[in-house]
Design an enzyme around this catalytic site. Structure first.
Site, PDB file in Angstrom:
ATOM      1  CG  ASN A   9       2.748  -5.719  -0.616  1.00 50.63           C
ATOM      2  OD1 ASN A   9       3.319  -6.711  -1.075  1.00 50.63           O
ATOM      3  ND2 ASN A   9       1.598  -5.281  -1.106  1.00 50.63           N
ATOM      4  CE  LYS A  11       2.189  -2.638  -3.912  1.00 52.85           C
ATOM      5  NZ  LYS A  11       1.030  -1.902  -4.326  1.00 52.85           N
ATOM      6  CG  HIS A  94      -2.644  -6.143  -1.465  1.00 52.80           C
ATOM      7  ND1 HIS A  94      -2.868  -5.492  -2.658  1.00 52.80           N
ATOM      8  CD2 HIS A  94      -1.867  -5.314  -0.722  1.00 52.80           C
ATOM      9  CE1 HIS A  94      -2.241  -4.321  -2.628  1.00 52.80           C
ATOM     10  NE2 HIS A  94      -1.627  -4.199  -1.468  1.00 52.80           N
ATOM     11  CD  GLU A  96      -1.384  -4.143  -5.778  1.00 54.52           C
ATOM     12  OE1 GLU A  96      -0.518  -5.018  -5.560  1.00 54.52           O
ATOM     13  OE2 GLU A  96      -1.170  -2.924  -5.604  1.00 54.52           O
ATOM     14  CD  GLU A 166      -2.886  -1.826   2.010  1.00 51.40           C
ATOM     15  OE1 GLU A 166      -1.762  -1.421   2.319  1.00 51.40           O
ATOM     16  OE2 GLU A 166      -3.102  -2.555   1.028  1.00 51.40           O
ATOM     17  N   GLY A 172      -0.507   3.137  -4.122  1.00 52.30           N
ATOM     18  CA  GLY A 172       0.377   3.365  -5.259  1.00 52.30           C
ATOM     19  C   GLY A 172       0.024   4.595  -6.074  1.00 52.30           C
ATOM     20  CB  SER A 212       0.388   7.022  -0.902  1.00 51.30           C
ATOM     21  OG  SER A 212      -0.032   6.543  -2.169  1.00 51.30           O
TER      22      SER A 212
HETATM   23  C1  PEP Z   1       0.367  -1.720  -0.638  1.00 59.12           C
HETATM   24  O1  PEP Z   1       0.878  -2.313  -1.564  1.00 59.12           O
HETATM   25  O2  PEP Z   1      -0.243  -2.363   0.233  1.00 59.12           O
HETATM   26  C2  PEP Z   1       0.474  -0.260  -0.593  1.00 59.12           C
HETATM   27  C3  PEP Z   1      -0.121   0.390   0.385  1.00 59.12           C
HETATM   28  O3  PEP Z   1       1.191   0.332  -1.590  1.00 59.12           O
HETATM   29  P1  PEP Z   1       1.756   1.854  -1.579  1.00 59.12           P
HETATM   30  O4  PEP Z   1       2.435   2.058  -0.246  1.00 59.12           O
HETATM   31  O5  PEP Z   1       2.728   1.880  -2.728  1.00 59.12           O
HETATM   32  O6  PEP Z   1       0.592   2.756  -1.756  1.00 59.12           O
END
Ligand code: PEP
Length: 249
Positions: A9, A11, A94, A96, A166, A172, A212
């Protein structure tokens, strides 16, 4: 047997030249037999990426879509438009988008239906906030979000959904859920799908962990019984790291 799926992803990162350079660097490397590799990129990169991955096994996804096919929705992009570009996947719900763009369980469900109308595979994100985890509400939050996302889907559609579990506090932040904890929640999500449909449908649904994930820990997640892949933000942006993630799966 479920095919493992690693999805990057990106972003709101990468211009078109940066995106196509990335594909040149990972071609032939982030392509491992038996592992699906998907890059979910900003809308502006999608036409160039679809072109760049021709002749490779890498698939391209978007990070959002609108639930209508067309209409007076300034600034939005529909599933019909994505399919026309040659996109195969789309991330929906997601955290976000839920947090900054007011997406709800209801809009997530409408978007999942819009994805299927346009022959796109949805990667549906579910997961709890830190305070929900601390209050012992992880499973309840995942239940509400999962049931809402699948509402009204036929069995053959449900079987194609990719779910990304998630935990929001792990996105992040560098703080990942332990592989065992993630597997327990993911196994629970699979039992929910069994209750909604049946065991064979639930066994077909691929459920990723996200939060992460990096080359150093991907193998541990992939070694769990119910984890079928990873949705990866930060560690998917650099070619070497992305290649290592796909190899690690
Ligand atoms: C994500 O954006 O879905 C995500 C899991 O980000 P990260 O791997 O940076 O934690």
């Amino acid at each position: 047997m479920r095919t493992p799926i690693i999805a990057g992803n990106w972003k709101m990162f990468k211009t078109v030249p940066e995106a196509t350079d990335f594909i040149q660097s990972v071609k032939g490397k982030a392509e491992v037999e038996g592992v699906e590799s998907v890059i979910c990129a900003p809308f502006t990169n999608l036409p160039a990426l679809v072109e760049a991955v021709k002749g490779t096994s890498i698939k391209i996804g978007a990070q959002n879509l609108h639930f209508a096919e067309d209409g007076a929705y300034t600034g939005e992009i529909s599933g019909r438009m994505l399919k026309d570009l040659g996109v195969d996947y789309v991330i929906i719900g997601h955290s976000e988008r839920r947090q900054y763009f007011a997406e709800t369980d209801e809009t997530v469900n409408k978007k999942v239906h819009a994805a299927f109308r346009n022959d796109l595979i949805p990667i549906v994100c579910v997961g709890e906030k830190l305070e929900e985890r601390e209050a012992g509400q992880t499973k309840e939050v995942c239940k509400v979000q999962t049931e809402a996302a699948f509402a009204g889907l036929a069995k053959d559609q449900a079987a194609q959904v990719v779910v990304a579990y998630e935990p929001i506090w792990a996105i992040g932040t560098g703080k990942s859920s332990t592989a065992q904890d993630a597997n327990e929640v993911i196994a629970y999500i699979r039992t929910l799908i069994t209750e909604l449909y049946d065991e064979s449908t639930a066994n077909a649904v691929r459920i990723q962990y996200g939060g992460s994930v990096k080359p150093e820990n991907v193998t541990e997640y992939m070694g769990q019984s119910d984890i079928d892949g990873a949705l990866v933000g930060g560690a998917s942006l650099q070619p070497d790291s992305y290649i290592a993630l796909v190899e690690g799966a």
